[in-house]
Motif scaffolding. Structure first.
Motif, PDB file in Angstrom:
ATOM      1  N   SER A 104     -70.886   0.494  28.113  1.00  0.00           N
ATOM      2  CA  SER A 104     -72.273   0.933  28.155  1.00  0.00           C
ATOM      3  C   SER A 104     -72.610   1.745  26.910  1.00  0.00           C
ATOM      4  O   SER A 104     -71.741   2.096  26.111  1.00  0.00           O
ATOM      5  N   PHE A 105     -73.894   2.063  26.778  1.00  0.00           N
ATOM      6  CA  PHE A 105     -74.289   2.966  25.693  1.00  0.00           C
ATOM      7  C   PHE A 105     -73.644   4.344  25.886  1.00  0.00           C
ATOM      8  O   PHE A 105     -73.388   5.055  24.914  1.00  0.00           O
ATOM      9  N   GLU A 106     -73.387   4.713  27.141  1.00  0.00           N
ATOM     10  CA  GLU A 106     -72.677   5.974  27.380  1.00  0.00           C
ATOM     11  C   GLU A 106     -71.258   5.901  26.841  1.00  0.00           C
ATOM     12  O   GLU A 106     -70.744   6.877  26.282  1.00  0.00           O
ATOM     13  N   ASP A 107     -70.611   4.742  26.992  1.00  0.00           N
ATOM     14  CA  ASP A 107     -69.283   4.559  26.394  1.00  0.00           C
ATOM     15  C   ASP A 107     -69.366   4.639  24.878  1.00  0.00           C
ATOM     16  O   ASP A 107     -68.494   5.227  24.220  1.00  0.00           O
ATOM     17  N   GLY A 108     -70.402   4.029  24.305  1.00  0.00           N
ATOM     18  CA  GLY A 108     -70.594   4.121  22.865  1.00  0.00           C
ATOM     19  C   GLY A 108     -70.821   5.547  22.410  1.00  0.00           C
ATOM     20  O   GLY A 108     -70.340   5.954  21.345  1.00  0.00           O
ATOM     21  N   LEU A 109     -71.546   6.323  23.223  1.00  0.00           N
ATOM     22  CA  LEU A 109     -71.766   7.731  22.912  1.00  0.00           C
ATOM     23  C   LEU A 109     -70.455   8.503  22.928  1.00  0.00           C
ATOM     24  O   LEU A 109     -70.216   9.357  22.058  1.00  0.00           O
ATOM     25  N   ARG A 110     -69.580   8.198  23.892  1.00  0.00           N
ATOM     26  CA  ARG A 110     -68.297   8.900  23.945  1.00  0.00           C
ATOM     27  C   ARG A 110     -67.465   8.633  22.689  1.00  0.00           C
ATOM     28  O   ARG A 110     -66.788   9.529  22.177  1.00  0.00           O
ATOM     29  N   VAL A 111     -67.517   7.411  22.188  1.00  0.00           N
ATOM     30  CA  VAL A 111     -66.832   7.112  20.925  1.00  0.00           C
ATOM     31  C   VAL A 111     -67.478   7.894  19.789  1.00  0.00           C
ATOM     32  O   VAL A 111     -66.785   8.478  18.945  1.00  0.00           O
ATOM     33  N   GLN A 112     -68.815   7.933  19.772  1.00  0.00           N
ATOM     34  CA  GLN A 112     -69.519   8.655  18.712  1.00  0.00           C
ATOM     35  C   GLN A 112     -69.185  10.146  18.750  1.00  0.00           C
ATOM     36  O   GLN A 112     -69.088  10.799  17.701  1.00  0.00           O
ATOM     37  N   GLN A 113     -68.987  10.703  19.931  1.00  0.00           N
ATOM     38  CA  GLN A 113     -68.602  12.113  20.029  1.00  0.00           C
ATOM     39  C   GLN A 113     -67.242  12.361  19.382  1.00  0.00           C
ATOM     40  O   GLN A 113     -67.036  13.384  18.726  1.00  0.00           O
ATOM     41  N   VAL A 114     -66.327  11.408  19.537  1.00  0.00           N
ATOM     42  CA  VAL A 114     -65.020  11.533  18.894  1.00  0.00           C
ATOM     43  C   VAL A 114     -65.165  11.430  17.379  1.00  0.00           C
ATOM     44  O   VAL A 114     -64.589  12.239  16.627  1.00  0.00           O
ATOM     45  N   LEU A 115     -65.925  10.439  16.899  1.00  0.00           N
ATOM     46  CA  LEU A 115     -66.116  10.269  15.456  1.00  0.00           C
ATOM     47  C   LEU A 115     -66.755  11.518  14.845  1.00  0.00           C
ATOM     48  O   LEU A 115     -66.377  11.951  13.747  1.00  0.00           O
ATOM     49  N   ASP A 116     -67.704  12.092  15.554  1.00  0.00           N
ATOM     50  CA  ASP A 116     -68.360  13.311  15.065  1.00  0.00           C
ATOM     51  C   ASP A 116     -67.359  14.465  14.985  1.00  0.00           C
ATOM     52  O   ASP A 116     -67.357  15.233  14.014  1.00  0.00           O
ATOM     53  N   ALA A 117     -66.495  14.585  16.002  1.00  0.00           N
ATOM     54  CA  ALA A 117     -65.479  15.638  15.984  1.00  0.00           C
ATOM     55  C   ALA A 117     -64.494  15.428  14.840  1.00  0.00           C
ATOM     56  O   ALA A 117     -64.047  16.396  14.204  1.00  0.00           O
ATOM     57  N   VAL A 118     -64.151  14.179  14.550  1.00  0.00           N
ATOM     58  CA  VAL A 118     -63.255  13.878  13.431  1.00  0.00           C
ATOM     59  C   VAL A 118     -63.886  14.337  12.114  1.00  0.00           C
ATOM     60  O   VAL A 118     -63.229  14.995  11.286  1.00  0.00           O
ATOM     61  N   GLU A 119     -65.153  14.024  11.904  1.00  0.00           N
ATOM     62  CA  GLU A 119     -65.808  14.421  10.655  1.00  0.00           C
ATOM     63  C   GLU A 119     -65.899  15.940  10.536  1.00  0.00           C
ATOM     64  O   GLU A 119     -65.688  16.502   9.452  1.00  0.00           O
ATOM     65  N   ARG A 120     -66.188  16.609  11.642  1.00  0.00           N
ATOM     66  CA  ARG A 120     -66.282  18.073  11.601  1.00  0.00           C
ATOM     67  C   ARG A 120     -64.918  18.691  11.335  1.00  0.00           C
ATOM     68  O   ARG A 120     -64.796  19.658  10.562  1.00  0.00           O
ATOM     69  N   SER A 121     -63.867  18.148  11.932  1.00  0.00           N
ATOM     70  CA  SER A 121     -62.524  18.666  11.704  1.00  0.00           C
ATOM     71  C   SER A 121     -62.096  18.456  10.255  1.00  0.00           C
ATOM     72  O   SER A 121     -61.549  19.361   9.611  1.00  0.00           O
ATOM     73  N   ALA A 122     -62.350  17.250   9.728  1.00  0.00           N
ATOM     74  CA  ALA A 122     -61.944  16.938   8.358  1.00  0.00           C
ATOM     75  C   ALA A 122     -62.660  17.818   7.339  1.00  0.00           C
ATOM     76  O   ALA A 122     -62.096  18.148   6.287  1.00  0.00           O
ATOM     77  N   SER A 123     -63.886  18.214   7.640  1.00  0.00           N
ATOM     78  CA  SER A 123     -64.635  19.075   6.726  1.00  0.00           C
ATOM     79  C   SER A 123     -64.258  20.547   6.874  1.00  0.00           C
ATOM     80  O   SER A 123     -64.723  21.394   6.107  1.00  0.00           O
ATOM     81  N   ASP A 124     -63.392  20.842   7.838  1.00  0.00           N
ATOM     82  CA  ASP A 124     -62.996  22.226   8.120  1.00  0.00           C
ATOM     83  C   ASP A 124     -61.478  22.368   8.079  1.00  0.00           C
ATOM     84  O   ASP A 124     -60.880  23.014   8.943  1.00  0.00           O
ATOM     85  N   GLU A 125     -60.861  21.729   7.052  1.00  0.00           N
ATOM     86  CA  GLU A 125     -59.420  21.850   6.808  1.00  0.00           C
ATOM     87  C   GLU A 125     -58.591  21.441   8.023  1.00  0.00           C
ATOM     88  O   GLU A 125     -57.600  22.072   8.365  1.00  0.00           O
ATOM     89  N   ALA A 126     -59.009  20.365   8.669  1.00  0.00           N
ATOM     90  CA  ALA A 126     -58.277  19.769   9.793  1.00  0.00           C
ATOM     91  C   ALA A 126     -58.189  20.691  11.003  1.00  0.00           C
ATOM     92  O   ALA A 126     -57.297  20.538  11.844  1.00  0.00           O
ATOM     93  N   ARG A 127     -59.108  21.620  11.126  1.00  0.00           N
ATOM     94  CA  ARG A 127     -59.116  22.521  12.277  1.00  0.00           C
ATOM     95  C   ARG A 127     -59.255  21.721  13.578  1.00  0.00           C
ATOM     96  O   ARG A 127     -60.003  20.753  13.643  1.00  0.00           O
ATOM     97  N   TRP A 128     -58.494  22.150  14.608  1.00  0.00           N
ATOM     98  CA  TRP A 128     -58.600  21.482  15.905  1.00  0.00           C
ATOM     99  C   TRP A 128     -60.037  21.586  16.397  1.00  0.00           C
ATOM    100  O   TRP A 128     -60.633  22.670  16.432  1.00  0.00           O
ATOM    101  N   THR A 129     -60.617  20.430  16.750  1.00  0.00           N
ATOM    102  CA  THR A 129     -62.026  20.361  17.127  1.00  0.00           C
ATOM    103  C   THR A 129     -62.163  19.652  18.459  1.00  0.00           C
ATOM    104  O   THR A 129     -61.720  18.501  18.615  1.00  0.00           O
ATOM    105  N   ALA A 130     -62.751  20.326  19.424  1.00  0.00           N
ATOM    106  CA  ALA A 130     -62.919  19.744  20.758  1.00  0.00           C
ATOM    107  C   ALA A 130     -64.002  18.686  20.756  1.00  0.00           C
ATOM    108  O   ALA A 130     -64.984  18.774  20.016  1.00  0.00           O
ATOM    109  N   VAL A 131     -63.801  17.664  21.578  1.00  0.00           N
ATOM    110  CA  VAL A 131     -64.845  16.673  21.831  1.00  0.00           C
ATOM    111  C   VAL A 131     -65.686  17.211  22.984  1.00  0.00           C
ATOM    112  O   VAL A 131     -65.148  17.474  24.062  1.00  0.00           O
TER     113      VAL A 131
END
Length: 391
Positions: A353-380
């Motif tokens: 579903s689009f909700e499943d797609g959103l859950r993937v997007q939440q992970v991708l967003d957390a990855v980008e935020r972590s990578a921009s913050d010296e690999a800091r652990w980032t919660a989804v």
């Protein structure tokens, strides 16, 4: 008494790589499956009328539109299939849903988390009126991965401890490879992360039945400028590779790698899961096979065994060829639209579903935020690990 089935008019926006495979799926689905609705390839959308007409003739579409808004407004379009770059997914999908049209949208769902949230909200509203939507993570329809999900759900692996997945391609390894829309952040959203990483995030969550709760990530751009086709160079504004660690809601630890710089790897989407009782492994370059290790076997006979996933009892396989006759990439899309047509005809919600797609997007967003913050652990956001909410 007529036994003719009701048709459903398809309007597809975009006609390049994804448009070609989607066209093949719509043309062939009712010739193998028995969906409750028969697709009619009503109209193909493309900005260039000459190119759109050529694609329509090649792929079997009845008509063309150069404005996606006009395509959505047509009375002969019941379902809008979105095969465009990610920067237009949200606008087209939301407009289609608000117009009462079912939607199939290519992955990743959107370029940003805000767009994905808006799309999921629009899908939820439309669902109340019987309008269905699905995001096209086609690897869910690989019979071997669908079978792997069944094995995990059956408890054959026991408690999941490790999830290990990569998606490796090499088509950008040459620094002289020219610029494409996939290298512009405003068009693609991200690079290998969204293009490839979205697939392995969804596949890992699909097979395990669990969600990723947090990540620690690195991204890198190896070639920052490329030929632009006009004698100059263009700036690459997306990642070339993304690597991240993760944790699943059931407590398993995970690693992910997505790159388009792995020389010699053409489409190596690989997933390995290690459980307390058994392990399984999959590689899309051998897409009809699973490897399975039974930890209960005596050491003298233990080892990974090959499962050829071509039996009629395996997911999707029964409608295709006799045992041992292999399926290919294109079959995953036909399997996908068969499931979508069945859900629409039955009045049920298709997956993913689009909700499943959103859950993937939440992970991708957390990855980008972590990578921009010296690999800091980032919660989804909104996901828990063994019932404990991530902060």
């Amino acid at each position: 008494m007529s036994t003719a089935k009701e048709t459903i008019g398809i309007g597809m926006v975009g006609h390049a790589f994804m448009g070609a495979v989607h066209s093949h799926a719509w043309r062939s689905v009712h010739r193998f499956f028995t969906p409750p609705l028969i697709p009619r390839l009503a109209v193909l959308g493309g900005r260039d009328e000459v190119r759109a007409k050529a694609a329509a003739e090649r792929f079997g579409w009845e008509d063309v539109e150069t404005d996606w808004r006009a395509l959505i407004a047509r009375d002969d379009v019941d379902l809008v299939d979105i095969c465009t770059p990610g920067d237009s997914h949200a606008e087209i999908a939301i407009a289609a849903l608000e117009a009462g049209k079912h939607v199939l949208c290519e992955k990743p769902l959107a370029n940003t988390l805000a767009e994905a949230e808006a799309m999921a909200e629009a899908a939820a509203k439309a669902r109340a009126d019987g309008v269905r939507s699905m995001v096209a993570f086609n690897y869910r329809r690989v019979p071997a991965l669908a079978h792997a999900r069944k094995l995990v759900a059956s408890g054959a692996l026991g408690e999941i401890r490790h999830v290990r997945t990569v998606y490796l391609q090499d088509w950008l390894s040459d620094p002289e490879s020219p610029m494409t829309w996939r290298l512009h952040k405003d068009k693609a959203g991200s690079g290998a992360l969204g293009d490839l990483g979205a697939h392995i995030v969804d596949a890992a969550q699909f097979v395990t039945g669990e969600t990723i709760t947090g990540v620690s990530a690195l991204t890198n751009t190896f070639v920052k400028e490329r030929p632009d086709g006009d004698g100059g160079t263009g700036q690459v504004t997306v990642d070339d590779t993304a690597l991240f660690l993760g944790r699943f809601s059931g407590g398993a630890v995970a690693s992910f790698e997505a790159t388009r710089f792995a020389l010699g790897r053409k489409n190596a989407m690989r997933l390995e899961i290690n459980g307390a009782k058994a392990s399984l492994a999959f590689d899309f370059e051998s897409m009809n096979e699973l490897s399975f290790f039974d930890g209960g076997q005596p050491a003298t006979e233990a080892g990974f065994r090959r499962i050829l996933v071509t039996e009629p009892e395996h997911p999707y396989v029964g409608v295709w060829w006799p045992p041992g006759h292999l399926l290919g990439y294109e079959h995953t899309f036909t399997n996908e639209v068969a499931d979508l047509l069945t859900a629409i005809g039955d009045g049920t919600d298709p997956e993913p579903s689009f909700e499943d797609g959103l859950r993937v997007q939440q992970v991708l967003d957390a990855v980008e935020r972590s990578a921009s913050d010296e690999a800091r652990w980032t919660a989804v956001p909104g996901v828990t690990t063994k019932g404990v909410a991530e902060k």
